[in-house]
Design a protein around this motif. Structure first.
Motif, PDB file in Angstrom:
ATOM      1  N   LEU A 140       0.801  -1.219   0.000  1.00 49.56           N
ATOM      2  CA  LEU A 140       0.000   0.000   0.000  1.00 49.56           C
ATOM      3  C   LEU A 140       0.834   1.269   0.000  1.00 49.56           C
ATOM      4  N   ASN A 141       2.130   1.198   0.311  1.00 56.62           N
ATOM      5  CA  ASN A 141       2.989   2.376   0.215  1.00 56.62           C
ATOM      6  C   ASN A 141       3.319   2.709  -1.236  1.00 56.62           C
ATOM      7  N   ARG A 142       3.083   1.767  -2.138  1.00 52.53           N
ATOM      8  CA  ARG A 142       3.347   2.010  -3.554  1.00 52.53           C
ATOM      9  C   ARG A 142       2.115   2.642  -4.183  1.00 52.53           C
ATOM     10  N   ARG A 143       2.320   3.739  -4.905  1.00 57.70           N
ATOM     11  CA  ARG A 143       1.189   4.479  -5.448  1.00 57.70           C
ATOM     12  C   ARG A 143       0.394   3.664  -6.460  1.00 57.70           C
ATOM     13  N   ASN A 144       1.059   2.827  -7.234  1.00 53.78           N
ATOM     14  CA  ASN A 144       0.311   2.046  -8.221  1.00 53.78           C
ATOM     15  C   ASN A 144      -0.632   1.048  -7.546  1.00 53.78           C
ATOM     16  N   CYS A 145      -0.199   0.493  -6.395  1.00 53.22           N
ATOM     17  CA  CYS A 145      -1.041  -0.468  -5.672  1.00 53.22           C
ATOM     18  C   CYS A 145      -2.242   0.228  -5.050  1.00 53.22           C
ATOM     19  N   MET A 146      -1.987   1.357  -4.376  1.00 50.39           N
ATOM     20  CA  MET A 146      -3.087   2.066  -3.736  1.00 50.39           C
ATOM     21  C   MET A 146      -4.019   2.655  -4.780  1.00 50.39           C
ATOM     22  N   THR A 147      -3.460   3.090  -5.906  1.00 55.22           N
ATOM     23  CA  THR A 147      -4.287   3.623  -6.983  1.00 55.22           C
ATOM     24  C   THR A 147      -5.230   2.545  -7.511  1.00 55.22           C
ATOM     25  N   ALA A 148      -4.720   1.318  -7.649  1.00 57.10           N
ATOM     26  CA  ALA A 148      -5.549   0.208  -8.131  1.00 57.10           C
ATOM     27  C   ALA A 148      -6.686  -0.084  -7.161  1.00 57.10           C
ATOM     28  N   ILE A 149      -6.385  -0.093  -5.863  1.00 56.63           N
ATOM     29  CA  ILE A 149      -7.412  -0.366  -4.856  1.00 56.63           C
ATOM     30  C   ILE A 149      -8.466   0.732  -4.851  1.00 56.63           C
ATOM     31  N   LYS A 167      -1.979  -3.079   9.931  1.00 59.71           N
ATOM     32  CA  LYS A 167      -0.859  -3.982   9.647  1.00 59.71           C
ATOM     33  C   LYS A 167      -0.476  -4.010   8.169  1.00 59.71           C
ATOM     34  N   ASN A 168      -0.284  -2.839   7.591  1.00 59.40           N
ATOM     35  CA  ASN A 168       0.168  -2.749   6.202  1.00 59.40           C
ATOM     36  C   ASN A 168       1.500  -2.016   6.064  1.00 59.40           C
ATOM     37  N   LYS A 169       2.171  -1.760   7.179  1.00 56.58           N
ATOM     38  CA  LYS A 169       3.476  -1.088   7.194  1.00 56.58           C
ATOM     39  C   LYS A 169       3.430   0.282   6.516  1.00 56.58           C
ATOM     40  N   LEU A 170       2.299   0.950   6.611  1.00 55.65           N
ATOM     41  CA  LEU A 170       2.175   2.299   6.058  1.00 55.65           C
ATOM     42  C   LEU A 170       3.059   3.262   6.850  1.00 55.65           C
ATOM     43  N   LYS A 193      -1.201  -0.244  14.092  1.00 52.96           N
ATOM     44  CA  LYS A 193      -0.087  -1.169  13.851  1.00 52.96           C
ATOM     45  C   LYS A 193       0.538  -0.976  12.472  1.00 52.96           C
ATOM     46  N   ASN A 194       0.722   0.291  12.109  1.00 50.61           N
ATOM     47  CA  ASN A 194       1.483   0.639  10.915  1.00 50.61           C
ATOM     48  C   ASN A 194       2.777   1.320  11.326  1.00 50.61           C
ATOM     49  N   GLU A 195       3.380   2.103  10.445  1.00 53.67           N
ATOM     50  CA  GLU A 195       4.682   2.724  10.728  1.00 53.67           C
ATOM     51  C   GLU A 195       4.617   4.245  10.653  1.00 53.67           C
ATOM     52  N   PRO A 219       4.381   4.520  15.645  1.00 52.62           N
ATOM     53  CA  PRO A 219       5.379   5.302  16.406  1.00 52.62           C
ATOM     54  C   PRO A 219       4.882   6.687  16.797  1.00 52.62           C
ATOM     55  N   LEU A 220       3.988   7.279  16.011  1.00 51.96           N
ATOM     56  CA  LEU A 220       3.522   8.637  16.330  1.00 51.96           C
ATOM     57  C   LEU A 220       2.841   8.702  17.690  1.00 51.96           C
ATOM     58  N   CYS A 221       2.266   7.597  18.142  1.00 50.21           N
ATOM     59  CA  CYS A 221       1.557   7.599  19.431  1.00 50.21           C
ATOM     60  C   CYS A 221       2.506   7.843  20.598  1.00 50.21           C
ATOM     61  N   ASP A 222       3.804   7.565  20.399  1.00 52.47           N
ATOM     62  CA  ASP A 222       4.786   7.753  21.472  1.00 52.47           C
ATOM     63  C   ASP A 222       5.391   9.150  21.469  1.00 52.47           C
TER      64      ASP A 222
END
Length: 480
Positions: A140-149, A167-170, A193-195, A219-222
């Motif tokens: 999902l960090n790749r624009r072509n993948c998110m664009t397709a969705i 849990k998509n490592k965004l 649970k992303n990044e 991480p932003l929550c900390d």
């Protein structure tokens, strides 16, 4: 040059808006579209660092977009530049999923869609066996993948209300930002649970009217000093939010507004040095009478709706008395110690409600009005800037705390009704010096209790009541 379906170098143009990160995508694109003489279709809109960028595949549109530069003004009346350059084919276009892969992705997403709830569950979509079995990897960090969705959502699930991206490592939300236009009715979003490292990423999707948001596990929550600050920052992006990380949110703080004519004088009334001196003295007297009272909420009307406030603690790590300032340290914005730029932003209190809410939880105080040293920095018909230094002590019930030193810089500006209100307030606190402690409160200040005040005549009591009603100051302080 011959065009193909995806285009070639020379067909595509990259449109860049410097510091476009400041602007909401919907507002920015609508503004550009309305000023552009040629209709265009933006492709692959995204934010990168401080820029906003998108692509167009139309030379006439690109030429028209050049003419839009400096034609649009933002809320601060700043003209917005727009740069146009030739470009290679956008990543999301040249890496567009093949038709058979798009069909498989559509089938997989359909299985994850709950029709009754209008909810789409995309958690751990990368590891979906239906996709991996066909050699399809969706990141999902790749624009072509998110664009397709998003293309599939737009065509098949435009009524989407709930989206789970857990849990998509965004680590950024540039690609997700399109959801504000593709499915604007989404009011439940799970990003847990992303990044994500910065709350600034949420600005990219603040067009959504979210009622429920999940962020825990990022991480932003900390990066927040406490839970109230966390809630306050998130609510600035999503004012309709009712639940955060599965917990019901407390209702926003509502503070009754009491008009304060002394703090908001007519701008024509402060011409001349003596009048200015009296004006500042009146301001400080009334401000600190309320600040030192049991209820600071009446200060709300003294601040502009978009005012800013920051608190700094003079920091000396070897000072054994520093621990006595612990109630102030949680809001300390001392840039020598606060290195995280996101935390600096969070500690800057914006809006009159946030400021007064912060002031209300600081320790109760008593200021020594006789210790004040005032410096008038700048004054015009539209603005008044001055600082005041002095000492104060904390008051808890009948007990008296140590003496502290403070400096406060106020900037007052003229509002639409020709009155002045606080637009910027900087408070610095620290431990007082020996000489300051020895001379502090040397001239007694009467304690504002009914028992210590003289008996008033009926006429005097009516005057006190009238003054209290008009100024918002308590009866005790009004009588004093």
């Amino acid at each position: 040059m011959e065009n193909t379906q995806d285009g070639t170098l020379g067909d595509w143009f990259k449109i860049t808006v410097p510091y476009g990160i400041k602007y909401d995508k919907t507002w920015l694109m609508n503004s550009i579209q309305s000023h552009c003489s040629v209709p265009f279709t933006p492709v692959d809109f995204h934010y990168v660092k401080h820029l906003a960028q998108f692509f167009v595949q139309d030379a006439s549109a690109a030429s028209a977009l050049k003419d839009v530069s400096y034609k649009i003004c933002d809320e601060q009346n700043q003209k917005i530049p727009i740069f146009v350059n030739t470009s290679a084919v956008p990543y999301s276009v040249c890496n567009k999923l093949e038709p058979e892969k798009m069909e498989q992705l559509k089938l997989t997403i359909s299985k994850r869609y709950d029709v009754s709830q209008k909810a789409l569950d995309l958690h751990k979509i990368r590891f979906d066996p239906d996709l991996l079995g066909h050699g399809i990897i969706i990141v999902l960090n790749r624009r072509n993948c998110m664009t397709a969705i998003l293309e599939i959502i737009k065509k098949n699930f435009p009524e989407l209300l709930s989206l789970n991206l857990c849990k998509n490592k965004l680590y950024k939300l540039d690609c997700v930002s399109e959801i504000t236009q593709v499915a604007p009715r989404v009011n439940i979003l799970n990003l847990s649970k992303n990044e994500l490292k910065s709350a600034c990423e949420l600005d990219k999707i603040k067009g959504l009217k979210l009622e429920e948001l999940w962020l825990k596990g990022n991480p932003l929550c900390d990066t927040f000093p406490d839970q109230p600050t966390y809630i306050s920052v998130i609510r600035k992006c999503f004012p309709n939010l009712l639940r955060l990380d599965g917990e019901d949110l407390p209702p926003p703080t509502v503070i009754d507004i009491v008009d304060m004519d002394i703090i908001k004088p007519c701008k024509e009334s402060y011409k001349g040095p003596e009048t200015l001196k009296n004006l500042v003295s009146q301001f400080l007297l009334q401000y600190y009478l309320i600040y030192d009272s049991e209820d600071r909420r009446s200060l709300l009307s003294a601040y502009h709706e978009e005012a800013c406030f920051s608190l700094t603690v003079l920091f000396n790590s070897e000072d054994p008395a520093l621990s006595s300032l612990c109630e102030y340290l949680k809001d300390n914005r001392n840039m020598k110690k606060v290195k995280d730029p996101d935390l600096r932003v969070q500690l800057l209190k914006r809006t009159n409600h946030d400021i007064v809410s912060t002031l209300c939880v600081l320790p109760k105080t008593q200021h020594d009005l006789n210790s004040y040293v005032i410096d008038l920095c700048v004054h015009t018909e539209m603005m008044l800037c001055f600082s005041v230094s002095g000492v104060f002590k904390e008051v808890e019930g009948n007990s008296q705390g140590p003496v502290y030193a403070f400096t406060r810089t106020f900037i007052l500006s003229s509002g639409s009704d020709s009155s002045l209100c606080i637009v910027n307030d900087i408070l610095t606190v620290g431990n007082a010096g020996t000489k300051e402690i020895q001379t502090a409160f040397s001239i007694p200040v009467p304690t504002p209790t009914f028992g210590s005040l003289p008996t008033l005549s009926t006429e005097q009591q009516e005057m006190v009541q009238a003054f209290s009603t008009q100024s918002g100051i308590s009866l005790q302080w009004s009588q004093k």
